[in-house]
Design a protein around this motif. Structure first.
Motif, mmCIF file in Angstrom:
data_model
loop_
_atom_site.group_PDB
_atom_site.id
_atom_site.type_symbol
_atom_site.label_atom_id
_atom_site.label_comp_id
_atom_site.label_asym_id
_atom_site.label_seq_id
_atom_site.Cartn_x
_atom_site.Cartn_y
_atom_site.Cartn_z
ATOM 1 N N ASP A 1 0.826 -1.204 0.000
ATOM 2 C CA ASP A 1 0.000 0.000 0.000
ATOM 3 C C ASP A 1 0.864 1.259 0.000
ATOM 4 O O ASP A 1 0.597 2.215 -0.744
ATOM 5 N N ARG B 1 1.036 3.924 -3.149
ATOM 6 C CA ARG B 1 0.551 5.281 -2.917
ATOM 7 C C ARG B 1 1.618 6.313 -3.265
ATOM 8 O O ARG B 1 1.323 7.380 -3.806
ATOM 9 N N TYR C 1 -7.429 1.426 -6.758
ATOM 10 C CA TYR C 1 -7.739 2.812 -7.125
ATOM 11 C C TYR C 1 -8.702 2.945 -8.301
ATOM 12 O O TYR C 1 -9.266 4.017 -8.501
ATOM 13 N N ARG D 1 -4.746 8.105 -5.765
ATOM 14 C CA ARG D 1 -4.095 7.243 -4.774
ATOM 15 C C ARG D 1 -4.069 7.859 -3.387
ATOM 16 O O ARG D 1 -3.548 7.248 -2.456
ATOM 17 N N ALA E 1 -2.294 10.251 -2.259
ATOM 18 C CA ALA E 1 -0.930 10.529 -1.820
ATOM 19 C C ALA E 1 -0.805 11.989 -1.409
ATOM 20 O O ALA E 1 -1.592 12.846 -1.817
#
Length: 359
Positions: free
Chosen positions: A88, A92, A156, A325, A327
């Motif tokens: 993960d 990300r 995603y 994502r 991020a």
């Protein structure tokens, strides 16, 4: 129709083109660039995707399968992981595009036809990664009774909707086309109309003159970002899973980088037509090499190195990372640093050239 007068006009146009070195270069340069990009740099076969391996079985058979998949060259198995949480985190951050997972009961699954022994976790925010997943989803395992031994898990974008991948990239493409072109043409138009001479007589410094011309376009760029995001959500339900503020900060930095490129082009062009030509000359490699249209991982290394110099490449990673994502900017700091360096370099060169013109 007087053929002699017609011939005179034709000769005059040819002489005009011959004196315009930029147009003359574009006549040969644009076809050659397209030929090189499409023939050499662009490869629709996905190869060398950065990936990780989580081998929970850790048996001789599992290591053999990992080696076979690595030899296929579709995945570049850069990381060896010990926990699923690491998958993960790397996905990300955009450091990997896929992860190959071999469960603890890998050997037992090989004897059962009801469930695939392998699992491939992919970054669904990039359509080219999905294409690679389709290639590996048909990968046959020795002794496995089914045709495919790989189960694909799409992060995603589980429904594999094209707009989910396209809209974040379109934000960058639209800004690239408008910001570079608008700025370059606007500054050249000032010179053509004689307004620049009036500004030269004022006490403005080169930095003040350049920034004063650029700042209004920043507002225009942010409006365009808002239009694309709102339309993408209303028409295609494209989400913004990460911080909206951080997305706008990334867009702001990309707008500045694009405007800096436009200012630099304006210092080279002598007419609005030349500014349009040079702006188009920068559009083509950015759109084709950034990963928006074609697989970035499938390009030769020299093409990837060139793409890393282009601002759209880095903004595309930022937009997909934040929007899809979830991020953060700190996790995507290499892309931020690349845009900062590009903007600072282009603005510095442009201001230097403006100073030379003021002299």
């Amino acid at each position: 129709m007087n053929l002699r007068r017609l011939a005179a006009i034709v000769r005059k146009e040819f002489r005009q083109i011959r004196r315009d070195r930029l147009t003359l270069a574009m006549i040969a340069g644009i076809p050659l660039m397209q030929l090189v990009l499409f023939g050499y740099a662009i490869n629709l076969d996905v190869r060398g995707l950065d990936a990780a391996v989580l081998d929970q079985a850790n048996s001789a058979r599992s290591r053999e399968v990992v080696a076979e998949i690595g030899a296929s060259q579709v995945l570049n198995l850069r990381y060896r992981l010990s926990t699923p949480q690491q998958i993960d985190e790397l996905l990300r951050q955009g450091r990997i595009s896929a992860a190959l997972v071999l469960p603890e009961d890998f050997e037992a699954r090989l004897e059962r036809p009801d469930r695939a022994p392998l699992q491939l976790v992919v970054d669904g925010s990039d359509q080219t990664v999905q294409a690679a997943a389709r290639q590996l989803s048909a990968y046959p395992l020795p002794g496995w009774p089914q045709r495919s031994g790989v189960e694909v898990v799409n992060f995603y974008n589980p429904e594999r909707l094209a707009p989910i991948n396209t809209v974040p990239g379109l934000v960058g493409v639209i800004l690239t086309m408008t910001m570079v072109l608008f700025t370059a043409i606007a500054l050249v138009r000032e010179r053509e109309r004689g307004n620049m001479e009036m500004l030269i007589t004022t006490p403005l410094s080169p930095w003040e003159l350049t920034l004063g011309k650029v700042l209004p376009f920043i507002g225009i760029g942010l409006i365009q970002v808002t239009v694309v995001l709102v339309a993408g959500y209303l028409l295609f339900q494209v989400p913004v899973r990460g911080s909206l503020l951080q997305l706008y900060l990334a867009a702001l930095l990309f707008i500045i980088a694009s405007l800096a490129l436009g200012v630099f082009i304006s210092t080279l062009a002598h007419s609005q037509f030349q500014a349009m030509q040079m702006a188009f000359f920068t559009f083509l490699p950015q759109i084709l090499l950034s990963g928006f249209m074609f697989p970035f991982a499938g390009m030769p290394k020299p093409a990837q190195w060139l793409a890393e110099l282009l601002p759209l490449t880095h903004f595309l990673r930022l937009a997909r990372g934040i929007m899809l994502r979830q991020a953060g900017l700190l996790e995507l700091w290499p892309e931020i640093l690349a845009l900062l360096v590009f903007a600072a370099l282009m603005l510095s060169i442009a201001v230097t050239r403006v100073h030379k013109r003021l002299d």
